[in-house]
Write an enzyme that holds these catalytic residues in place. Structure first.
Site, mmCIF file in Angstrom:
data_model
loop_
_atom_site.group_PDB
_atom_site.id
_atom_site.type_symbol
_atom_site.label_atom_id
_atom_site.label_comp_id
_atom_site.label_asym_id
_atom_site.label_seq_id
_atom_site.Cartn_x
_atom_site.Cartn_y
_atom_site.Cartn_z
ATOM 1 N N HIS A 241 -11.218 30.697 -19.518
ATOM 2 C CA HIS A 241 -12.668 30.083 -19.880
ATOM 3 C C HIS A 241 -14.113 30.953 -19.338
ATOM 4 O O HIS A 241 -14.370 30.195 -18.587
ATOM 5 C CB HIS A 241 -12.615 28.581 -19.507
ATOM 6 C CG HIS A 241 -13.340 27.636 -21.100
ATOM 7 N ND1 HIS A 241 -14.116 28.381 -21.350
ATOM 8 C CD2 HIS A 241 -13.340 26.243 -20.959
ATOM 9 C CE1 HIS A 241 -14.643 27.103 -22.481
ATOM 10 N NE2 HIS A 241 -14.380 26.309 -21.120
ATOM 11 N N ARG B 298 -11.987 30.508 -30.437
ATOM 12 C CA ARG B 298 -10.928 30.037 -29.226
ATOM 13 C C ARG B 298 -9.868 29.790 -29.871
ATOM 14 O O ARG B 298 -9.555 29.365 -30.980
ATOM 15 C CB ARG B 298 -12.103 28.715 -29.265
ATOM 16 C CG ARG B 298 -11.085 27.593 -28.455
ATOM 17 C CD ARG B 298 -11.554 26.000 -28.203
ATOM 18 N NE ARG B 298 -12.223 26.381 -26.746
ATOM 19 C CZ ARG B 298 -12.901 24.879 -26.325
ATOM 20 N NH1 ARG B 298 -12.919 24.081 -27.027
ATOM 21 N NH2 ARG B 298 -13.732 25.093 -25.669
HETATM 22 N N1 CP Z 1 -15.798 22.308 -21.519
HETATM 23 C C1 CP Z 1 -15.417 22.828 -22.846
HETATM 24 O O1 CP Z 1 -15.454 24.114 -23.317
HETATM 25 O O2 CP Z 1 -16.162 21.887 -23.898
HETATM 26 P P1 CP Z 1 -14.985 21.723 -25.109
HETATM 27 O O3 CP Z 1 -13.786 21.929 -24.596
HETATM 28 O O4 CP Z 1 -15.867 20.789 -25.918
HETATM 29 O O5 CP Z 1 -15.604 23.394 -25.871
HETATM 30 N N1 NVA Z 2 -7.819 22.955 -19.568
HETATM 31 C C1 NVA Z 2 -8.631 22.927 -20.417
HETATM 32 C C2 NVA Z 2 -10.222 22.818 -20.041
HETATM 33 C C3 NVA Z 2 -10.872 22.284 -21.822
HETATM 34 C C4 NVA Z 2 -12.508 22.760 -21.692
HETATM 35 C C5 NVA Z 2 -8.128 22.414 -21.982
HETATM 36 O O1 NVA Z 2 -7.753 24.446 -21.677
HETATM 37 O O2 NVA Z 2 -7.936 22.322 -22.441
#
Ligand code: CP
Ligand code: NVA
Length: 328
Positions: A132, A105
């Site tokens: 994502h 990530r």
């Molecule tokens: N929805 C999601 O990716 O949550 P986190 O940022 O907590 O991993």
């Molecule tokens: N769009 C958000 C998604 C978090 C799961 C971000 O990138 O922060």
């Protein structure tokens, strides 16, 4: 049959609709298996490593629990040399010699692609600025569990920042699976025109319908109302501007009612700004005088909301991705 062994999971663009359905079906099987208390060994003796440049609750825990459930070992690598003293390329070459799979990530999509190209093992995108994809699998699974319709007759309205990783990834999924996708957002926050053109092209083959609109009336007939934060990780200096641009698109009871669909479900990838009980939430209230942003507390906790089932499904779908790409 389908075989995803050895593949990376970087964006849904790389997957056919059959492959997406395969992952969703596998996730449903794994969920049933876990519910009946059957423990698995599909990842026995595998080692996986998790790299997080940004915060995470769901994604990190999903990868860990999914791996443990099927007998794998996990390293959550914090404080590595990556990005400080060592390039992504060199890090990839090292980790690829230790591990059977890598979760990343971070900010740049390029980095997760480099990890995949240089490590020689499957790499899973746990969120970048652009996409994502594991989140969308959980979203699709939750939609399937909550409607009798097949996915290609679902109308999904995404209200809010449609230019972020979620907007992009949901658009791709909809185009691939022949869904009706509405980005309900100010024009400046519609997805990237290049991505739209690419997905419009794909939609011709899949019968998907893609609408970009500023008109709230387009929610009519929605099966799913989806939103995400107005300010994503890494964009924290944009609060004032986004609130101004997006307040009209807040998911509140009126918007839910305008769908004229009693069975409509509300989804959100989480975390969400539906109250002022967090550190950032209370700062927002002090600075801008609002307690709720992209969704009201009433909708978030209301009868249409499926956000916690959706969060649970992160684990089952991520398990499916790991098992399909690494499993024996
Ligand atoms: N929805 C999601 O990716 O949550 P986190 O940022 O907590 O991993
Ligand atoms: N769009 C958000 C998604 C978090 C799961 C971000 O990138 O922060």
């Amino acid at each position: 049959g389908l075989n995803l062994r050895g593949r990376s999971f970087l964006t849904l663009k790389d997957f056919s609709s059959a492959e997406i359905y395969y992952l969703l079906d596998l996730a449903a099987d794994l969920k049933r298996k876990k519910r009946s208390g059957i423990s698995g060994q599909l990842l026995k003796d595998k080692n996986i490593v998790l790299l997080f440049e940004k915060s995470s609750t769901r994604t990190r825990c999903s990868f860990e629990v999914a791996a443990y459930d099927e007998g794998a070992n996990v390293t959550n690598l914090t404080n590595s040399q990556l990005g400080k003293k060592e390039t992504v390329e060199d890090t990839a070459r090292v980790l690829g010699r230790f591990y059977d799979g890598i979760e990343f990530r971070g900010f740049k999509q390029k980095d997760v692609e480099t990890l995949a190209a240089e490590s020689g093992v499957p790499v899973w995108n746990g969120l970048t600025d652009a996409y994502h994809p594991t989140q969308v699998l959980a979203d699709l699974m939750t939609i399937r569990e909550n409607t009798t319709k097949s996915l290609n007759s679902i109308k999904l309205v995404y209200a809010g920042d449609a230019r972020n990783n979620m907007g992009n990834s949901l658009l791709i999924a909809a185009a691939k699976l022949g869904m009706e996708f509405v980005a309900l957002a100010p024009k400046s926050l519609w997805p990237d025109p290049k991505l739209i053109a690419e997905m419009q092209q794909l939609a011709k083959k899949t019968q998907a319908k893609i609408t970009l609109t500023e008109d709230l009336a387009e929610v009519k007939g929605a099966d799913v109302i989806y939103t995400d934060v107005w300010v994503s990780m890494g964009e924290e200096d944009h609060f004032a501007e986004r609130i101004e641009l997006l307040k009209k698109y807040q998911v509140n009871q009126q918007l839910i009612n305008s769908t004229q669909n009693k069975a409509v479900i509300f989804l959100h990838c989480l975390p969400s700004f539906h109250d002022n009980k967090t550190i950032i939430g209370s700062k927002i209230e002090q600075e801008f005088g609002i307690k709720e942003m992209e969704v009201t507390d009433t909708v978030f906790n209301g009868q249409h909301s499926r956000v916690f089932e959706e969060a649970e499904n992160r684990m089952h779908t991520i398990k499916a991705v790991i098992v399909a790409t690494l499993g024996s």
